[in-house]
Design a protein around this motif. Sequence first.
Motif, PDB file in Angstrom:
ATOM      1  N   PRO A  95       7.337   6.651   5.605  1.00  0.00           N
ATOM      2  CA  PRO A  95       7.607   5.889   4.720  1.00  0.00           C
ATOM      3  C   PRO A  95       8.379   6.116   3.435  1.00  0.00           C
ATOM      4  N   LYS A 127       2.522   1.896  -3.499  1.00  0.00           N
ATOM      5  CA  LYS A 127       1.569   2.284  -4.649  1.00  0.00           C
ATOM      6  C   LYS A 127       1.373   3.833  -4.155  1.00  0.00           C
ATOM      7  N   PHE A 128       1.312   4.230  -3.213  1.00  0.00           N
ATOM      8  CA  PHE A 128       1.263   5.910  -2.789  1.00  0.00           C
ATOM      9  C   PHE A 128       2.478   6.414  -3.357  1.00  0.00           C
ATOM     10  N   GLU A 129       3.929   5.677  -3.201  1.00  0.00           N
ATOM     11  CA  GLU A 129       5.121   6.593  -3.162  1.00  0.00           C
ATOM     12  C   GLU A 129       5.805   6.250  -4.432  1.00  0.00           C
ATOM     13  N   LYS A 136       6.560   9.100  -7.395  1.00  0.00           N
ATOM     14  CA  LYS A 136       7.464   9.861  -6.913  1.00  0.00           C
ATOM     15  C   LYS A 136       8.800   9.641  -7.193  1.00  0.00           C
ATOM     16  N   ALA A 139       0.832  -1.202  -0.216  1.00  0.00           N
ATOM     17  CA  ALA A 139       0.053  -0.046  -0.269  1.00  0.00           C
ATOM     18  C   ALA A 139       1.008   1.272   0.014  1.00  0.00           C
ATOM     19  N   VAL A 140       1.910   1.440   0.816  1.00  0.00           N
ATOM     20  CA  VAL A 140       2.756   2.430   1.042  1.00  0.00           C
ATOM     21  C   VAL A 140       3.590   2.696  -0.471  1.00  0.00           C
ATOM     22  N   GLY A 184       1.240   4.110 -11.878  1.00  0.00           N
ATOM     23  CA  GLY A 184       0.187   3.374 -11.156  1.00  0.00           C
ATOM     24  C   GLY A 184       0.646   2.446  -9.943  1.00  0.00           C
ATOM     25  N   LEU A 231       1.500  -0.621 -10.144  1.00  0.00           N
ATOM     26  CA  LEU A 231       1.058  -1.893 -10.284  1.00  0.00           C
ATOM     27  C   LEU A 231       2.200  -2.878 -10.774  1.00  0.00           C
TER      28      LEU A 231
END
Lengths: 663, 105
Positions: free
Chosen positions: A59, A15-17, A20, A12-13, A131, A133
């Motif tokens: 994170p 996919k957010f990061e 960037k 999850a972390v 994304g 993925l």
Amino acid sequence: MTAPDAHRAIDAVWKFESTKIIAGLTGVVRDVGLAEEFAQDALVAALEQWPRQGIPDNPGAWLMTTAKRRAIDHIRRNARLEDKQKEIARTLEQQGSDEHVDDDVLRLMFMSCHPVLPPESRTALTLRLLGGLTAGEIARAFLVSEQTVTQRIADAKRTLAEKRIPFELPPRPELADRLASVLEVVYLIFNEGYAATSGDDLMRPTLCLEALRLGRLLADLAPRQAEVHGLVALMELHASRSAARTGPSGEPVQLHEQNRGRWDQLLVRRGFAAMLRAREIGDPPGPYVLQAAIAVHHAQAKSAEDTDWPRIAALYGALVRQMPSPVVQLNRAIALGMAHGPQVGLDVVDQLVRDPALKNYHLLSGVRGDLLARLGRHDEATREFERAASLTHNAAERAFLRRRAAAGAPPRVEATLGQATREFLAREDLDPETVRSYGQTLRRLCLDLGPKTPLVDITAGDVLRVFAVAWGTAAPKTWNRHRAAVRSFRTWASVDDLSAELARKPESRTRRAPIALPQLETLCEQSDTALREQTLWWLLYESTVSAKTALSLDIEDLDLPRRHGQFTRGSESHRLSWQSGTAVLLPRLVEGRCRGPLFLADRRPAPSRMPRSADLCPDTGRGRLSYERAEYLFKRATKRLDPSGAGYTLHQLSRSGPRREDP
Amino acid sequence: MRFLMTSTGKQSTDEALYIEMGKFMEELTSSGVLLATGGMDLGTTLFEAVDGTVTVTDGPFAEAREVVGGFALIEVRSKEEAVELTRRFFKIIGDGEGRMHRILD
């Protein structure tokens, strides 16, 4: 935390990061393949350390630092240390938290959607890099093997490196084409999810959501591009219908049969907001904005009968001119069929049948079948539905088309108001303007009396009731126009005289009465009238400019001592001037401010509805007062003065001023 | 998938916290994760329907030390993403309590 739990949390972390991190690193090492490798190294490190030590406080920063360290190690290990690489290592060491990361993400997007890559590689690479993925997730979404996806991504990265595609924003002359390529990739991903071209399910929501995310991200990064907002609006509005598009056993439900109560109003609102942003930019509408405008018309229709088909057909006409594809033509034919009758639609479809590009396109047969069925040519319709069923690769759609083929001629039912309305408006002897005007009347009757009500049950009294509520207070001209529509309708449908109780109203040529000076003075003396409203009202009265113009004024446009100001309309500059009523109020209103919108809203806008900077007060952060709000406040304040009780309009006020009467 | 989160915490007057929170909310709004959010009065009204009779009881049921409440409706890919966002949320606001319910579709 158990190991699998920890892995899911880390994912999850990630996919957010990850975007960037990869974008930031590519910005320095200039090789997207390498950047991704270092980012992956950081992920591996996290998977090793976090389950034991817990997830760090920040994170994202942890992953970035680790990835950078890997990059530095890699460069240092490299035996042939060139000056340039030394410099890169130095940059990486010195770099603090990167403020330019947004630009890097945008560059990454342009790179992964670069036209040198084949379309399927662009989508795979974009989902991977932007994304977050995994190859496995992408493979499942596109129903191909994981190995295929891995290969596509590897090929894409190699092509980018071999062709030396620079990591940069496209130069101006290329920008439009390159942006189109990015939008195409995002829309391709969305469509693959929305109208799955193969497989058993009609939709793959994961892909829709990913595309929406990419679109929103892009809108954030490139906010001045109308087409970006257009695409976002289009996707939000289509996604809003997701739940209503499939029935209980997964079968498709066509737009006009969907339960509109199941449309996701949150997404509808997001779509409208994106559309407004696109319009505010003011460029001539491109293909995505036009498609979004069509979706907006559907979303605004309270029921299928309420749909403004003539307008939608016109929008498709505009779209065909920009995107002369046979698929767009086919959609235009559907709209024309709804707006002006099945025969008009069929004439367009019959030309498309000759287009070889559509020879295996199942929807062409589906649409033709539908139009034929509506014309009562059921044998031909059945053949078309069977042809469509054998052409589609989607199981749910196939089952649906088979059922339509089997249905043959529908049982004849007693005509309802809704059906009669559709057929009446579909007549070919009416010009579009008349259809539009009649449509307004009949849609209102359908709305209030119910489209499913049998035509024979409707009485002249019912019609009068609808008229009294809907147009009782409207201008006589409006009333008479609607009355004429009912008279034409009842003649055509050969039913009782539904207009029997509707009296024709005498039309006077005078406009609504002007507002007299003493009335304005009384209004402004009321203790609850705010300074802003007083000033606006006096300004409209004395300058006679339109409310829209007055609200668009900035403080810089005004010359207070000389009592005049300037504004631009089109490309011309105009002047306005005012008198003592406004002159005593204006200095108080602008007190302490020297720039920005003259009339400000009461509150600061929410972050999600941030207007363009020209509509924000640079000092207080409040937005420009909207026309709707100003109109509402004036109507509310004048309710008591207006004999009809509706309140006056700002338009009336600015036409009441002294110079109109005494030029 | 969508989640409804509710939270309670202490009132804060820390300017830096507001700025950080504003940035967080803005980021989530523009990326489409945050669908709706707002503050919440902690005075709860409890409804109980038993054999057709509805009883209404006015709270507060929350503890007095928790003085502010809020809710958020979010759209994410997985429960883990929702958890990660909630963790970030509490990193900003400090001590408090939260609940999360998956919205079924």
